[in-house]
Design an enzyme around this catalytic site. Sequence first.
Site, PDB file in Angstrom:
ATOM      1  N   ASP A   2       0.873  -1.179   0.000  1.00 14.28           N
ATOM      2  CA  ASP A   2       0.000   0.000   0.000  1.00 14.28           C
ATOM      3  C   ASP A   2       0.914   1.233   0.000  1.00 14.28           C
ATOM      4  OD1 ASP A   2       0.944   0.268   2.593  1.00 14.28           O
ATOM      5  OD2 ASP A   2      -1.032   0.284   3.555  1.00 14.28           O
ATOM      6  N   CYS A  49       3.153  -3.271   3.984  1.00 16.49           N
ATOM      7  CA  CYS A  49       2.291  -2.139   4.371  1.00 16.49           C
ATOM      8  C   CYS A  49       2.967  -1.473   5.562  1.00 16.49           C
ATOM      9  CB  CYS A  49       0.850  -2.566   4.636  1.00 16.49           C
ATOM     10  SG  CYS A  49       0.553  -3.567   6.095  1.00 16.49           S
ATOM     11  N   GLY A  50       2.254  -0.622   6.283  1.00 19.95           N
ATOM     12  CA  GLY A  50       2.899   0.105   7.373  1.00 19.95           C
ATOM     13  C   GLY A  50       3.441  -0.825   8.445  1.00 19.95           C
ATOM     14  N   THR A  51       2.584  -1.727   8.899  1.00 17.45           N
ATOM     15  CA  THR A  51       3.001  -2.695   9.932  1.00 17.45           C
ATOM     16  C   THR A  51       3.240  -4.091   9.357  1.00 17.45           C
ATOM     17  OG1 THR A  51       0.703  -3.277  10.319  1.00 17.45           O
ATOM     18  CG2 THR A  51       1.636  -1.531  11.727  1.00 17.45           C
ATOM     19  N   GLY A  52       2.744  -4.342   8.180  1.00 20.86           N
ATOM     20  CA  GLY A  52       2.760  -5.692   7.610  1.00 20.86           C
ATOM     21  C   GLY A  52       1.565  -6.520   8.063  1.00 20.86           C
ATOM     22  N   ILE A  53       0.823  -6.003   9.027  1.00 11.48           N
ATOM     23  CA  ILE A  53      -0.276  -6.790   9.607  1.00 11.48           C
ATOM     24  C   ILE A  53      -1.461  -6.876   8.652  1.00 11.48           C
ATOM     25  CG2 ILE A  53      -1.951  -6.941  11.489  1.00 11.48           C
ATOM     26  CD1 ILE A  53       0.143  -5.478  13.268  1.00 11.48           C
ATOM     27  N   GLY A  54      -1.944  -5.733   8.218  1.00 11.58           N
ATOM     28  CA  GLY A  54      -3.146  -5.732   7.377  1.00 11.58           C
ATOM     29  C   GLY A  54      -2.944  -6.492   6.083  1.00 11.58           C
ATOM     30  N   HIS A  89       9.758 -24.058   8.636  1.00 14.24           N
ATOM     31  CA  HIS A  89       8.691 -24.735   9.389  1.00 14.24           C
ATOM     32  C   HIS A  89       7.314 -24.579   8.769  1.00 14.24           C
ATOM     33  CE1 HIS A  89      10.928 -24.994  13.536  1.00 14.24           C
ATOM     34  NE2 HIS A  89      11.709 -25.305  12.517  1.00 14.24           N
ATOM     35  N   ARG A 122       8.520 -33.529   9.986  1.00 16.41           N
ATOM     36  CA  ARG A 122       7.406 -33.354  10.941  1.00 16.41           C
ATOM     37  C   ARG A 122       6.575 -32.112  10.644  1.00 16.41           C
ATOM     38  NH1 ARG A 122      11.856 -31.085  13.406  1.00 16.41           N
ATOM     39  NH2 ARG A 122      11.523 -29.187  14.639  1.00 16.41           N
ATOM     40  N   HIS A 123       7.162 -31.178   9.878  1.00 15.73           N
ATOM     41  CA  HIS A 123       6.435 -29.949   9.565  1.00 15.73           C
ATOM     42  C   HIS A 123       5.408 -30.135   8.460  1.00 15.73           C
ATOM     43  CE1 HIS A 123       9.288 -27.960  12.139  1.00 15.73           C
ATOM     44  NE2 HIS A 123      10.291 -28.418  11.421  1.00 15.73           N
TER      45      HIS A 123
HETATM   46  C1  RB5 Z   1      -1.960   2.634   6.498  1.00 12.24           C
HETATM   47  O1  RB5 Z   1      -2.037   3.838   7.180  1.00 12.24           O
HETATM   48  C2  RB5 Z   1      -1.743   1.484   7.472  1.00 12.24           C
HETATM   49  O2  RB5 Z   1      -2.878   1.303   8.257  1.00 12.24           O
HETATM   50  C3  RB5 Z   1      -1.398   0.215   6.728  1.00 12.24           C
HETATM   51  O3  RB5 Z   1      -0.268   0.437   5.951  1.00 12.24           O
HETATM   52  C4  RB5 Z   1      -1.078  -0.995   7.562  1.00 12.24           C
HETATM   53  O4  RB5 Z   1      -0.167  -0.712   8.577  1.00 12.24           O
HETATM   54  C5  RB5 Z   1      -2.218  -1.803   8.022  1.00 12.24           C
HETATM   55  O5  RB5 Z   1      -2.084  -2.878   8.625  1.00 12.24           O
END
Ligand code: RB5
Length: 143
Positions: A10, A67-72, A100, A134-135
């Site tokens: 993003d 992305c910003g955190t990689g989480i979304g 793994h 095993r994995h």
């Molecule tokens: C964008 O502002 C931010 O929310 C997105 O890059 C990301 O971190 C979401 O998980």
Amino acid sequence: MGQVVAVASDHAGFALKEEIRRLLEREGYDQLDLGTFDDRSVDYPDFGRTLAEAVGNGQALWGIAVCGTGIGISIAANRVPGVRAALCHDVTTAKLSREHNDANVLALGARVIGPSTAFDCVIAFLNTEFAGGRHAPRVAKLG
Ligand code: RB5
């Protein structure tokens, strides 16, 4: 198919994605750049899904999602069948996600780690084999 690496981000991950593209170029990988193409605000689920579909349908062997955190973007990628996206912050997690978990998408947070760590993660991820053994049944259960 060669070692095609699909990349997507993003807006928050755009600058790091571009740096990763230059790294992949230097390392000799074929690339599929699925955007975004500038730093205007976009929605990470769109790019996570597009990237994951390219990996899921075999257009690319690997995916790198930023992305910003990689989480979304990792959550979005993991909703596509056949995709195992791993959010990694260091070489150890990047390596173990391959060994793994047989991860096929590496997710990175551009606001969490710097380019140097991100590059180390990319190199570790792309150069580590799945250990199997095993994995293997555990990974099969993810499907
Ligand atoms: C964008 O502002 C931010 O929310 C997105 O890059 C990301 O971190 C979401 O998980």
